[in-house]
Design a protein around this motif. Structure first.
Motif, PDB file in Angstrom:
ATOM      1  N   SER A 112      36.713  40.569  37.977  1.00  0.00           N
ATOM      2  CA  SER A 112      37.268  41.151  39.202  1.00  0.00           C
ATOM      3  C   SER A 112      38.661  41.730  39.040  1.00  0.00           C
ATOM      4  O   SER A 112      39.389  41.441  38.076  1.00  0.00           O
ATOM      5  N   GLY A 113      39.022  42.510  40.041  1.00  0.00           N
ATOM      6  CA  GLY A 113      40.373  43.049  40.135  1.00  0.00           C
ATOM      7  C   GLY A 113      41.404  42.000  40.500  1.00  0.00           C
ATOM      8  O   GLY A 113      42.605  42.281  40.460  1.00  0.00           O
ATOM      9  N   ASP A 114      40.975  40.795  40.876  1.00  0.00           N
ATOM     10  CA  ASP A 114      41.939  39.732  41.183  1.00  0.00           C
ATOM     11  C   ASP A 114      42.416  39.006  39.927  1.00  0.00           C
ATOM     12  O   ASP A 114      43.046  37.958  40.013  1.00  0.00           O
ATOM     13  N   GLN A 115      42.105  39.563  38.748  1.00  0.00           N
ATOM     14  CA  GLN A 115      42.560  39.080  37.440  1.00  0.00           C
ATOM     15  C   GLN A 115      41.823  37.828  36.978  1.00  0.00           C
ATOM     16  O   GLN A 115      42.273  37.146  36.055  1.00  0.00           O
ATOM     17  N   THR A 116      40.691  37.509  37.586  1.00  0.00           N
ATOM     18  CA  THR A 116      39.922  36.345  37.171  1.00  0.00           C
ATOM     19  C   THR A 116      38.469  36.725  36.928  1.00  0.00           C
ATOM     20  O   THR A 116      37.976  37.747  37.425  1.00  0.00           O
ATOM     21  N   ALA A 117      37.802  35.874  36.158  1.00  0.00           N
ATOM     22  CA  ALA A 117      36.348  35.901  36.048  1.00  0.00           C
ATOM     23  C   ALA A 117      35.843  34.594  36.638  1.00  0.00           C
ATOM     24  O   ALA A 117      36.487  33.549  36.499  1.00  0.00           O
ATOM     25  N   LYS A 118      34.690  34.648  37.314  1.00  0.00           N
ATOM     26  CA  LYS A 118      34.141  33.459  37.942  1.00  0.00           C
ATOM     27  C   LYS A 118      32.704  33.225  37.472  1.00  0.00           C
ATOM     28  O   LYS A 118      31.939  34.177  37.288  1.00  0.00           O
TER      29      LYS A 118
END
Length: 268
Positions: A112-118
């Protein structure tokens, strides 16, 4: 569509003299196969990432992620439009640029663009873990075909990171187990009259923002090999993960580089 595709394949045999455009013109998707991606307000938004599952009996399930962070699972064998979407949830509060299925599993990883992978369990819609380490948007995520715990990501911060979900979490987050910093940096072309100092990459630290060149695509070819593409340098690079790329105070050197063979006036 499957019937028409088979017809196209038959027409495109070795003895066929039909031009390619004729074959493409004969393959059409019906209006019922045209689906829009919607956001929280019900307005259409661009889809960014999509991937088919490889889990047994789920090969017909297509996961699609969009600009508002929603992930939807489509049953491509559904007979009616009302049964096409059988699960959806908001995975991130920012855009999801790419996603990948855990090989053979009912799990998925979103970048994601939120700088994380989930990491998600798609059956329960449950969040299993968050991968934190990139300093900008994540653009790509990939597994190898044979490894369920290890995957790699590439980001706008110019870094490639390798993750292993078997490792213990730190502060509640998964942390990268390997990193290639500034994987697609380009040589600074400042004139001698205007020198510009560049901070060297010290043991995995990301380069300064001015020198960050986005890693747009990553692929795990096998256990030891990552292939990446850069947004600015136009180079495909092959990396051997058995090498320590953070040992020397310089940009990392790939095992092999494949430069763009043509010419372009575009800066990106």
């Amino acid at each position: 569509c499957p019937v028409r595709l088979r017809s196209v394949c038959l027409l495109a045999g070795p003895s066929s003299q039909l031009p390619l455009q004729h074959l493409l013109d004969s393959y059409r998707c019906g209006r019922e196969d045209d689906h829009l991606s919607y956001g929280e307000t019900g307005m259409p938004v661009p889809p960014f990432g999509c991937a088919f599952s490889a889990a047994p009996n789920l090969e017909h399930v297509l996961a699609v992620a969009n600009e508002e962070g929603f992930v939807r699972l489509y049953d491509t064998e559904a007979q009616t439009t009302s049964k096409l979407i059988f699960k959806e949830w908001q995975a991130h509060s920012n855009a999801v640029f790419d996603l990948a299925w855990v090989p053979g599993e009912h799990r998925i990883v979103t970048a994601s663009g939120d700088q994380t992978a989930k990491v998600w369990d798609v059956r329960a819609g449950e969040l299993l873990g968050i991968c934190k380490g990139h300093q900008c948007s994540l653009k790509s995520v990939a597994f190898s075909r044979f490894e369920k715990a290890v995957f790699c990501t590439g980001g706008r911060d110019g870094n490639i990171m390798v993750w292993d979900t078997r490792c213990n979490k730190k502060d509640g987050f998964y942390r990268q187990v390997n990193q290639i910093s500034g994987a697609h940096n380009v040589v600074d072309k400042q004139t001698p009259s205007k020198p510009k100092k560049k901070r060297q990459n010290l043991r995995g630290l990301a380069p300064l923002v001015d020198f960050q060149q986005s890693v747009t695509v990553v692929l795990l070819q096998d256990e030891h090999t990552i292939i990446s593409a850069g947004a600015v340098d136009g180079v495909i690079k092959v990396w051997d993960l058995r090498k320590n790329y953070a040992t020397y105070r310089q940009d990392p050197v790939p095992f092999r580089s494949l430069c763009y063979p043509g010419t372009s006036t575009r800066k990106l």
